[in-house]
Scaffold this active site. Structure first.
Site, PDB file in Angstrom:
ATOM      1  N   ASP A 262      43.426  67.620  90.369  1.00 53.49           N
ATOM      2  CA  ASP A 262      44.852  67.314  90.225  1.00 53.49           C
ATOM      3  C   ASP A 262      45.303  65.993  90.858  1.00 53.49           C
ATOM      4  O   ASP A 262      46.358  65.934  91.513  1.00 53.49           O
ATOM      5  CB  ASP A 262      45.685  68.448  90.813  1.00 53.49           C
TER       6      ASP A 262
ATOM      7  N   LYS B 191      45.123  73.454  83.460  1.00 50.99           N
ATOM      8  CA  LYS B 191      45.546  74.751  83.987  1.00 50.99           C
ATOM      9  C   LYS B 191      47.063  74.834  84.061  1.00 50.99           C
ATOM     10  O   LYS B 191      47.754  73.812  83.966  1.00 50.99           O
ATOM     11  CB  LYS B 191      44.947  75.003  85.374  1.00 50.99           C
TER      12      LYS B 191
ATOM     13  N   CYS C  67      46.017  73.832  95.526  1.00 50.90           N
ATOM     14  CA  CYS C  67      45.024  73.888  94.452  1.00 50.90           C
ATOM     15  C   CYS C  67      43.601  73.616  94.925  1.00 50.90           C
ATOM     16  O   CYS C  67      42.649  74.180  94.372  1.00 50.90           O
ATOM     17  CB  CYS C  67      45.422  72.927  93.335  1.00 50.90           C
TER      18      CYS C  67
END
Length: 206
Positions: A9, A103, A145
């Site tokens: 990310d 995701k 995350c």
């Protein structure tokens, strides 16, 4: 037995100026690019994950409603698929990324192990197909995350290492606790060699 690098990310909305920015995100993108420049050929597989949320719903309660975000379970709108905020930070070199996974498509996902490729292959299945046994993890955010991805990797039976100098978190205390959680699950928390030869660690590679 194969080794993979998971880049979690490193997106515009999670770096300075983004909708849900993490301090040091832009510098982290540069440092990960330096890592890739030195070590990409040591990995059998390099995976980049991204939040890729719907823009027309609350993604299973992930986006805050009228009450506003609590920054624990609900968040400001961020990383809507197809928008600039969902793109990788421009300082991250994605040319050596082999596979991109997405995701949070309508769900409150945190772990990259909940992500899928464009053709719908789940990350755990992809790693199994490539016979990956070891995963190194870098990216954003340490306390969300990155933590979730590392714990799911351990749950899947993989050997896991998180590079503590190549992650950035939202909250320092929660980030430290996240690294402790990873250690407690049998993961490794290591440091990279990115400070070697850098006149300005954390900034541009010289």
């Amino acid at each position: 037995m194969a080794r993979a690098l998971l880049v979690v990310d490193v997106q515009n909305d999670f770096t300075e100026g983004g909708a849900l920015s993490v301090a040091g995100g832009a510098a982290l993108a540069e440092r990960i690019t330096a890592l890739l420049g030195r070590h990409a050929d040591e990995y059998d597989l390099i995976v980049g994950s991204r939040d890729w949320h719907h823009g027309d719903d609350d993604n299973g309660g992930h986006f805050a409603g009228a009450a506003g975000p609590d920054f624990v379970d609900t968040w400001p709108v961020h990383c809507v698929g197809g928008t600039a905020g969902a793109e990788y930070h421009p300082a991250l070199d994605t040319s050596v990324v082999d596979v991109h996974v997405f995701k949070g498509q309508g769900r409150p996902d945190y772990s990259a192990f909940q992500a899928v490729t464009e053709d719908g292959t789940a990350l755990p299945d992809l790693l199994a197909e490539r016979r990956v046994t070891t995963v190194d993890i870098v990216g954003i955010a340490t306390d969300h995350c990155v933590r979730a991805s590392a714990l799911d990797a351990r749950e899947a039976g993989l050997d896991v290492a998180v590079y503590e100098d190549l992650v950035a978190g939202v909250d320092p205390d929660r980030s430290a606790a996240a690294l402790d959680d990873i250690r407690a699950a049998g993961g490794h928390v290591d440091r990279s060699d990115m400070d070697e030869g850098l006149a300005n660690p954390g900034g541009a590679v010289l």
